[in-house]
Design an enzyme around this catalytic site. Sequence first.
Site, short mmCIF file in Angstrom:
data_model
loop_
_atom_site.label_atom_id
_atom_site.label_comp_id
_atom_site.label_asym_id
_atom_site.label_seq_id
_atom_site.Cartn_x
_atom_site.Cartn_y
_atom_site.Cartn_z
N LYS A 5 61.24 64.27 103.38
CA LYS A 5 61.14 63.40 102.18
C LYS A 5 62.47 62.69 101.90
O LYS A 5 62.51 61.49 101.68
CB LYS A 5 60.73 64.22 100.94
CG LYS A 5 59.45 65.01 101.09
CD LYS A 5 59.11 65.78 99.83
CE LYS A 5 60.12 66.85 99.43
NZ LYS A 5 60.29 67.96 100.39
N ARG B 70 56.40 68.46 90.99
CA ARG B 70 56.18 69.58 91.90
C ARG B 70 55.19 70.60 91.32
O ARG B 70 54.93 71.62 91.96
CB ARG B 70 57.52 70.30 92.09
CG ARG B 70 58.07 70.20 93.49
CD ARG B 70 59.49 70.66 93.40
NE ARG B 70 60.00 71.18 94.60
CZ ARG B 70 60.96 70.56 95.31
NH1 ARG B 70 61.41 69.39 94.95
NH2 ARG B 70 61.44 71.14 96.37
N ARG C 197 69.69 71.75 109.67
CA ARG C 197 70.09 70.65 108.78
C ARG C 197 71.56 70.77 108.36
O ARG C 197 72.05 71.85 108.04
CB ARG C 197 69.22 70.64 107.52
CG ARG C 197 69.75 69.65 106.48
CD ARG C 197 68.76 69.30 105.43
NE ARG C 197 68.37 70.41 104.59
CZ ARG C 197 67.47 70.33 103.63
NH1 ARG C 197 66.85 69.19 103.39
NH2 ARG C 197 67.16 71.39 102.91
N ARG D 259 73.17 73.93 103.59
CA ARG D 259 72.76 74.27 102.22
C ARG D 259 72.50 75.76 102.10
O ARG D 259 71.94 76.37 103.00
CB ARG D 259 71.50 73.48 101.86
CG ARG D 259 71.79 72.29 100.99
CD ARG D 259 70.60 71.38 100.84
NE ARG D 259 69.41 72.01 100.28
CZ ARG D 259 68.29 71.33 100.00
NH1 ARG D 259 68.23 70.05 100.23
NH2 ARG D 259 67.23 71.95 99.51
N ARG E 206 60.53 79.23 99.92
CA ARG E 206 60.30 77.88 99.37
C ARG E 206 58.97 77.32 99.87
O ARG E 206 58.27 76.64 99.13
CB ARG E 206 61.46 76.95 99.79
CG ARG E 206 62.73 77.21 99.00
CD ARG E 206 63.96 76.65 99.67
NE ARG E 206 63.92 75.22 99.86
CZ ARG E 206 64.66 74.57 100.76
NH1 ARG E 206 65.50 75.22 101.54
NH2 ARG E 206 64.58 73.27 100.86
P1 AP5 Z 1 64.98 66.28 104.82
O1 AP5 Z 1 64.75 64.82 104.84
O2 AP5 Z 1 66.26 66.79 104.25
O3 AP5 Z 1 63.71 67.04 104.21
P2 AP5 Z 1 63.23 67.21 102.71
O4 AP5 Z 1 61.74 67.13 102.71
O5 AP5 Z 1 63.96 66.26 101.81
O6 AP5 Z 1 63.68 68.70 102.48
P3 AP5 Z 1 64.35 69.45 101.25
O7 AP5 Z 1 64.66 70.84 101.76
O8 AP5 Z 1 65.51 68.68 100.69
O9 AP5 Z 1 63.19 69.46 100.27
P4 AP5 Z 1 62.93 70.43 99.13
O10 AP5 Z 1 61.81 69.73 98.49
O11 AP5 Z 1 62.69 71.84 99.46
O12 AP5 Z 1 64.35 70.53 98.42
P5 AP5 Z 1 64.94 69.83 97.14
O13 AP5 Z 1 66.32 69.45 97.45
O14 AP5 Z 1 64.01 68.80 96.61
O15 AP5 Z 1 64.86 66.78 106.35
C1 AP5 Z 1 65.08 68.14 106.71
C2 AP5 Z 1 65.81 68.20 108.08
O16 AP5 Z 1 64.94 67.70 109.10
C3 AP5 Z 1 67.08 67.34 108.16
O17 AP5 Z 1 68.01 68.00 108.97
C4 AP5 Z 1 66.62 66.03 108.83
O18 AP5 Z 1 67.66 65.41 109.58
C5 AP5 Z 1 65.49 66.54 109.73
N1 AP5 Z 1 64.40 65.58 109.86
C6 AP5 Z 1 63.88 64.77 108.87
N2 AP5 Z 1 62.84 64.07 109.36
C7 AP5 Z 1 62.69 64.44 110.67
C8 AP5 Z 1 61.78 64.08 111.69
N3 AP5 Z 1 60.81 63.18 111.49
N4 AP5 Z 1 61.90 64.66 112.91
C9 AP5 Z 1 62.90 65.58 113.13
N5 AP5 Z 1 63.81 65.97 112.20
C10 AP5 Z 1 63.68 65.41 110.98
O19 AP5 Z 1 64.91 71.03 96.09
C11 AP5 Z 1 65.78 72.14 96.18
C12 AP5 Z 1 65.50 73.11 95.04
O20 AP5 Z 1 65.70 72.45 93.77
C13 AP5 Z 1 64.06 73.65 94.96
O21 AP5 Z 1 63.88 74.76 95.81
C14 AP5 Z 1 63.94 74.00 93.47
O22 AP5 Z 1 64.61 75.20 93.18
C15 AP5 Z 1 64.72 72.86 92.80
N6 AP5 Z 1 63.87 71.72 92.44
C16 AP5 Z 1 63.96 70.44 92.93
N7 AP5 Z 1 63.02 69.64 92.37
C17 AP5 Z 1 62.32 70.43 91.52
C18 AP5 Z 1 61.20 70.19 90.66
N8 AP5 Z 1 60.62 68.96 90.59
N9 AP5 Z 1 60.72 71.23 89.93
C19 AP5 Z 1 61.30 72.45 89.99
N10 AP5 Z 1 62.36 72.74 90.78
C20 AP5 Z 1 62.87 71.75 91.54
#
Ligand code: AP5
Length: 213
Positions: free
Chosen positions: A13, A85, A124, A157, A168
């Site tokens: 994402k 979410r 990552r 991270r 997660r």
């Molecule tokens: P990346 O693009 O970083 O993936 P992502 O989907 O953004 O993953 P996140 O781990 O950031 O998502 P998340 O939703 O768990 O975490 P968030 O930060 O929102 O890609 C991942 C890896 O794969 C990278 O190394 C990239 O290079 C590689 N890659 C990408 N695309 C690829 C492809 N096509 N092929 C191969 N490799 C690829 O949230 C973190 C925490 O914050 C949560 O756990 C929660 O505690 C809190 N939080 C955030 N938002 C909320 C909410 N709305 N409500 C409650 N808690 C929340």
Amino acid sequence: MIVVFLGPPGSGKGTQAKKLSQELGIAHISTGDLLRDAVKRGTDLGKRAKEYMERGELVPDSLIVSLIEEVMPKDGGFILDGFPRTVPQALALENMLEGYGKHVSKVILFEVPEEVVVDRLSGRLTCSSCGAVYHVKYNPPKQEGVCDLCGSKLVQREDDKEEVVRRRFRVYKEQTEPLVEFYKGKNKLISLDATQSVEEINKKILEVLKDGG
Ligand code: AP5
């Protein structure tokens, strides 16, 4: 255009949102990035969110909804990455947007199996300064450990340890997946096979949004 990116951790994402935001010139709002910044700065929100994030659990809806209310642009389109979410967050978003005479245009669902998520997140690397995202195998930086964009140090991270990643993923299944039916019911959901390459997925998203986004 208001686009929601929905999908498990590591589904790509953030990678796609950063690209699309540059290509379309619209804002990118990542609740994860905003929360990590709050933790780093030691704000009240950061102090309250930290433990949930480290455990791989969701931060309470009330904190997240207030955060979004604060940062949501009043004009122009934007991409919501990682919000909503939960169903209560989605309902709060509808209320907020209604207040500005707006609505969600499309919801893009990034579909990937758990093992792909674990593989992607274990490799990552994130820039400690500008937040750019890399992968040791799939998207390596030009110089090991250094951000191509700003030259700062790349770090892993805290919540990318396998045990936390699996938690997660479970939390996603239990609390976030119900949004698939929620947005299907509103005819806004587009599912993508997010195991494809970054370029292929980017092309698909642009096609989908051109198609009446
Ligand atoms: P990346 O693009 O970083 O993936 P992502 O989907 O953004 O993953 P996140 O781990 O950031 O998502 P998340 O939703 O768990 O975490 P968030 O930060 O929102 O890609 C991942 C890896 O794969 C990278 O190394 C990239 O290079 C590689 N890659 C990408 N695309 C690829 C492809 N096509 N092929 C191969 N490799 C690829 O949230 C973190 C925490 O914050 C949560 O756990 C929660 O505690 C809190 N939080 C955030 N938002 C909320 C909410 N709305 N409500 C409650 N808690 C929340």
